[in-house]
Write a protein that holds these residues in place. Structure first.
Motif, PDB file in Angstrom:
ATOM      1  N   MET A   1      -2.649  -7.882  19.421  1.00 15.70           N
ATOM      2  CA  MET A   1      -3.010  -8.202  18.048  1.00 15.70           C
ATOM      3  C   MET A   1      -1.921  -7.655  17.135  1.00 15.70           C
ATOM      4  O   MET A   1      -1.479  -6.526  17.299  1.00 15.70           O
ATOM      5  CB  MET A   1      -4.362  -7.570  17.739  1.00 15.70           C
ATOM      6  CG  MET A   1      -4.796  -7.706  16.334  1.00 15.70           C
ATOM      7  SD  MET A   1      -6.364  -8.523  16.238  1.00 15.70           S
ATOM      8  CE  MET A   1      -6.668  -8.335  14.523  1.00 15.70           C
ATOM      9  N   TYR A   2      -1.520  -8.460  16.180  1.00 14.63           N
ATOM     10  CA  TYR A   2      -0.439  -8.078  15.281  1.00 14.63           C
ATOM     11  C   TYR A   2      -0.978  -7.338  14.054  1.00 14.63           C
ATOM     12  O   TYR A   2      -1.864  -7.835  13.350  1.00 14.63           O
ATOM     13  CB  TYR A   2       0.335  -9.316  14.817  1.00 14.63           C
ATOM     14  CG  TYR A   2       1.401  -8.989  13.799  1.00 14.63           C
ATOM     15  CD1 TYR A   2       2.582  -8.378  14.195  1.00 14.63           C
ATOM     16  CD2 TYR A   2       1.209  -9.273  12.458  1.00 14.63           C
ATOM     17  CE1 TYR A   2       3.561  -8.053  13.259  1.00 14.63           C
ATOM     18  CE2 TYR A   2       2.183  -8.957  11.522  1.00 14.63           C
ATOM     19  CZ  TYR A   2       3.351  -8.352  11.925  1.00 14.63           C
ATOM     20  OH  TYR A   2       4.317  -8.028  11.005  1.00 14.63           O
ATOM     21  N   PHE A   3      -0.432  -6.151  13.827  1.00 16.70           N
ATOM     22  CA  PHE A   3      -0.662  -5.399  12.597  1.00 16.70           C
ATOM     23  C   PHE A   3       0.700  -5.015  12.050  1.00 16.70           C
ATOM     24  O   PHE A   3       1.610  -4.683  12.813  1.00 16.70           O
ATOM     25  CB  PHE A   3      -1.475  -4.126  12.864  1.00 16.70           C
ATOM     26  CG  PHE A   3      -2.901  -4.387  13.250  1.00 16.70           C
ATOM     27  CD1 PHE A   3      -3.845  -4.741  12.299  1.00 16.70           C
ATOM     28  CD2 PHE A   3      -3.307  -4.278  14.568  1.00 16.70           C
ATOM     29  CE1 PHE A   3      -5.172  -4.987  12.645  1.00 16.70           C
ATOM     30  CE2 PHE A   3      -4.623  -4.518  14.929  1.00 16.70           C
ATOM     31  CZ  PHE A   3      -5.555  -4.868  13.968  1.00 16.70           C
ATOM     32  N   GLN A 112      -1.795 -14.641  12.766  1.00 16.47           N
ATOM     33  CA  GLN A 112      -2.815 -13.816  13.423  1.00 16.47           C
ATOM     34  C   GLN A 112      -4.197 -14.097  12.835  1.00 16.47           C
ATOM     35  O   GLN A 112      -5.183 -14.190  13.557  1.00 16.47           O
ATOM     36  CB  GLN A 112      -2.480 -12.337  13.286  1.00 16.47           C
ATOM     37  CG  GLN A 112      -3.483 -11.419  13.973  1.00 16.47           C
ATOM     38  CD  GLN A 112      -3.510 -11.624  15.461  1.00 16.47           C
ATOM     39  OE1 GLN A 112      -2.567 -11.297  16.157  1.00 16.47           O
ATOM     40  NE2 GLN A 112      -4.588 -12.202  15.970  1.00 16.47           N
ATOM     41  N   ALA A 113      -4.265 -14.267  11.516  1.00 21.80           N
ATOM     42  CA  ALA A 113      -5.543 -14.590  10.871  1.00 21.80           C
ATOM     43  C   ALA A 113      -6.077 -15.922  11.391  1.00 21.80           C
ATOM     44  O   ALA A 113      -7.289 -16.067  11.631  1.00 21.80           O
ATOM     45  CB  ALA A 113      -5.381 -14.624   9.353  1.00 21.80           C
ATOM     46  N   CYS A 114      -5.200 -16.888  11.585  1.00 21.42           N
ATOM     47  CA  CYS A 114      -5.624 -18.185  12.147  1.00 21.42           C
ATOM     48  C   CYS A 114      -6.169 -18.008  13.557  1.00 21.42           C
ATOM     49  O   CYS A 114      -7.171 -18.635  13.929  1.00 21.42           O
ATOM     50  CB  CYS A 114      -4.463 -19.173  12.148  1.00 21.42           C
ATOM     51  SG  CYS A 114      -3.982 -19.754  10.513  1.00 21.42           S
ATOM     52  N   GLU A 115      -5.527 -17.161  14.344  1.00 20.05           N
ATOM     53  CA  GLU A 115      -6.001 -16.906  15.715  1.00 20.05           C
ATOM     54  C   GLU A 115      -7.387 -16.263  15.692  1.00 20.05           C
ATOM     55  O   GLU A 115      -8.264 -16.636  16.484  1.00 20.05           O
ATOM     56  CB  GLU A 115      -5.013 -16.006  16.471  1.00 20.05           C
ATOM     57  CG  GLU A 115      -3.685 -16.663  16.773  1.00 20.05           C
ATOM     58  CD  GLU A 115      -3.778 -17.733  17.856  1.00 20.05           C
ATOM     59  OE1 GLU A 115      -4.814 -17.874  18.528  1.00 20.05           O
ATOM     60  OE2 GLU A 115      -2.776 -18.443  18.026  1.00 20.05           O
ATOM     61  N   GLY A 119     -11.321 -17.953  16.866  1.00 16.73           N
ATOM     62  CA  GLY A 119     -12.209 -17.342  17.836  1.00 16.73           C
ATOM     63  C   GLY A 119     -11.528 -16.552  18.918  1.00 16.73           C
ATOM     64  O   GLY A 119     -12.156 -16.124  19.880  1.00 16.73           O
ATOM     65  N   ARG A 120     -10.243 -16.333  18.767  1.00 12.84           N
ATOM     66  CA  ARG A 120      -9.511 -15.532  19.740  1.00 12.84           C
ATOM     67  C   ARG A 120      -9.602 -14.074  19.323  1.00 12.84           C
ATOM     68  O   ARG A 120      -8.741 -13.568  18.622  1.00 12.84           O
ATOM     69  CB  ARG A 120      -8.064 -15.992  19.827  1.00 12.84           C
ATOM     70  CG  ARG A 120      -7.987 -17.422  20.337  1.00 12.84           C
ATOM     71  CD  ARG A 120      -6.640 -17.791  20.825  1.00 12.84           C
ATOM     72  NE  ARG A 120      -6.219 -16.869  21.871  1.00 12.84           N
ATOM     73  CZ  ARG A 120      -4.957 -16.612  22.128  1.00 12.84           C
ATOM     74  NH1 ARG A 120      -4.008 -17.184  21.441  1.00 12.84           N
ATOM     75  NH2 ARG A 120      -4.623 -15.789  23.083  1.00 12.84           N
ATOM     76  N   GLN A 121     -10.679 -13.426  19.738  1.00 10.89           N
ATOM     77  CA  GLN A 121     -10.893 -12.020  19.384  1.00 10.89           C
ATOM     78  C   GLN A 121      -9.968 -11.175  20.248  1.00 10.89           C
ATOM     79  O   GLN A 121     -10.175 -10.999  21.430  1.00 10.89           O
ATOM     80  CB  GLN A 121     -12.334 -11.614  19.601  1.00 10.89           C
ATOM     81  CG  GLN A 121     -12.633 -10.233  19.101  1.00 10.89           C
ATOM     82  CD  GLN A 121     -14.115  -9.934  19.109  1.00 10.89           C
ATOM     83  OE1 GLN A 121     -14.933 -10.775  19.364  1.00 10.89           O
ATOM     84  NE2 GLN A 121     -14.448  -8.691  18.808  1.00 10.89           N
ATOM     85  N   LEU A 122      -8.933 -10.675  19.605  1.00  8.01           N
ATOM     86  CA  LEU A 122      -7.896  -9.941  20.318  1.00  8.01           C
ATOM     87  C   LEU A 122      -8.017  -8.443  20.076  1.00  8.01           C
ATOM     88  O   LEU A 122      -7.059  -7.708  20.252  1.00  8.01           O
ATOM     89  CB  LEU A 122      -6.525 -10.429  19.854  1.00  8.01           C
ATOM     90  CG  LEU A 122      -6.305 -11.936  19.982  1.00  8.01           C
ATOM     91  CD1 LEU A 122      -5.039 -12.355  19.275  1.00  8.01           C
ATOM     92  CD2 LEU A 122      -6.252 -12.322  21.451  1.00  8.01           C
ATOM     93  N   PHE A 123      -9.168  -8.012  19.663  1.00  9.31           N
ATOM     94  CA  PHE A 123      -9.367  -6.598  19.343  1.00  9.31           C
ATOM     95  C   PHE A 123     -10.726  -6.171  19.860  1.00  9.31           C
ATOM     96  O   PHE A 123     -11.590  -6.996  20.124  1.00  9.31           O
ATOM     97  CB  PHE A 123      -9.282  -6.365  17.833  1.00  9.31           C
ATOM     98  CG  PHE A 123     -10.262  -7.180  17.039  1.00  9.31           C
ATOM     99  CD1 PHE A 123     -11.518  -6.698  16.753  1.00  9.31           C
ATOM    100  CD2 PHE A 123      -9.929  -8.442  16.590  1.00  9.31           C
ATOM    101  CE1 PHE A 123     -12.438  -7.450  16.037  1.00  9.31           C
ATOM    102  CE2 PHE A 123     -10.831  -9.209  15.879  1.00  9.31           C
ATOM    103  CZ  PHE A 123     -12.084  -8.713  15.601  1.00  9.31           C
ATOM    104  N   SER A 124     -10.886  -4.881  20.047  1.00  8.79           N
ATOM    105  CA  SER A 124     -12.188  -4.342  20.437  1.00  8.79           C
ATOM    106  C   SER A 124     -12.644  -3.379  19.349  1.00  8.79           C
ATOM    107  O   SER A 124     -11.846  -2.665  18.758  1.00  8.79           O
ATOM    108  CB  SER A 124     -12.104  -3.647  21.781  1.00  8.79           C
ATOM    109  OG  SER A 124     -11.166  -2.606  21.732  1.00  8.79           O
ATOM    110  N   ILE A 125     -13.919  -3.400  19.111  1.00 11.49           N
ATOM    111  CA  ILE A 125     -14.495  -2.596  18.022  1.00 11.49           C
ATOM    112  C   ILE A 125     -15.034  -1.296  18.582  1.00 11.49           C
ATOM    113  O   ILE A 125     -15.572  -1.196  19.602  1.00 11.49           O
ATOM    114  CB  ILE A 125     -15.603  -3.398  17.310  1.00 11.49           C
ATOM    115  CG1 ILE A 125     -15.000  -4.690  16.797  1.00 11.49           C
ATOM    116  CG2 ILE A 125     -16.247  -2.600  16.206  1.00 11.49           C
ATOM    117  CD1 ILE A 125     -15.988  -5.731  16.400  1.00 11.49           C
TER     118      ILE A 125
END
Length: 125
Positions: A1-3, A112-115, A119-125
């Motif tokens: 995920m891009y930050f 990244q926002a488009c991804e 629905g491409r959840q590339l992060f874990s909460i």
């Protein structure tokens, strides 16, 4: 995920914890991801959801204020408008104009926002 920075990631996860709807709703995740960018996050004083409706409440609260336009560059304003469009299909967004305004960093945030929105959840909460 891009930050863009560790602060961007910190802001994003903080918003997801503060507003649990973002943990299960792609539109909110997308909005929080964009608003979490440190430049935007600081502009809305770390409280984008002023009346509990959307990650962009602050934008509509402030957009009638003439000093608001001076607070964010045209590139960041275009990114915010892109986020609003991804959140609820708001029509005040031009991809054509935005692509001519964004540098690499803001373009990568948009992609990244488009991804996230797709629905491409590339992060874990």
């Amino acid at each position: 995920m891009y930050f863009v920075s560790p602060k961007h990631a910190d802001n994003f996860y903080q918003l997801l914890r503060r507003y649990p709807v973002g943990q299960r709703d792609r539109e909110y995740q997308t909005g929080f991801y964009i608003v979490a960018h440190p430049e935007i996050y600081n502009h809305c004083n770390g409280n984008p959801v002023s009346d509990g409706d959307s990650p962009f409440d602050w934008y509509f609260d402030e957009s009638n204020d003439s000093s608001f336009q001076a607070g964010l560059s045209s590139g960041f304003l275009a990114l915010v408008r892109a986020g609003i469009n991804l959140f609820n299909n708001h029509e005040d967004f031009s991809l054509y104009l935005s692509l001519g305004t964004w540098g690499d960093e803001l373009f990568k945030v948009f992609v990244q926002a488009c991804e996230i929105r797709r629905g491409r959840q590339l992060f874990s909460i």
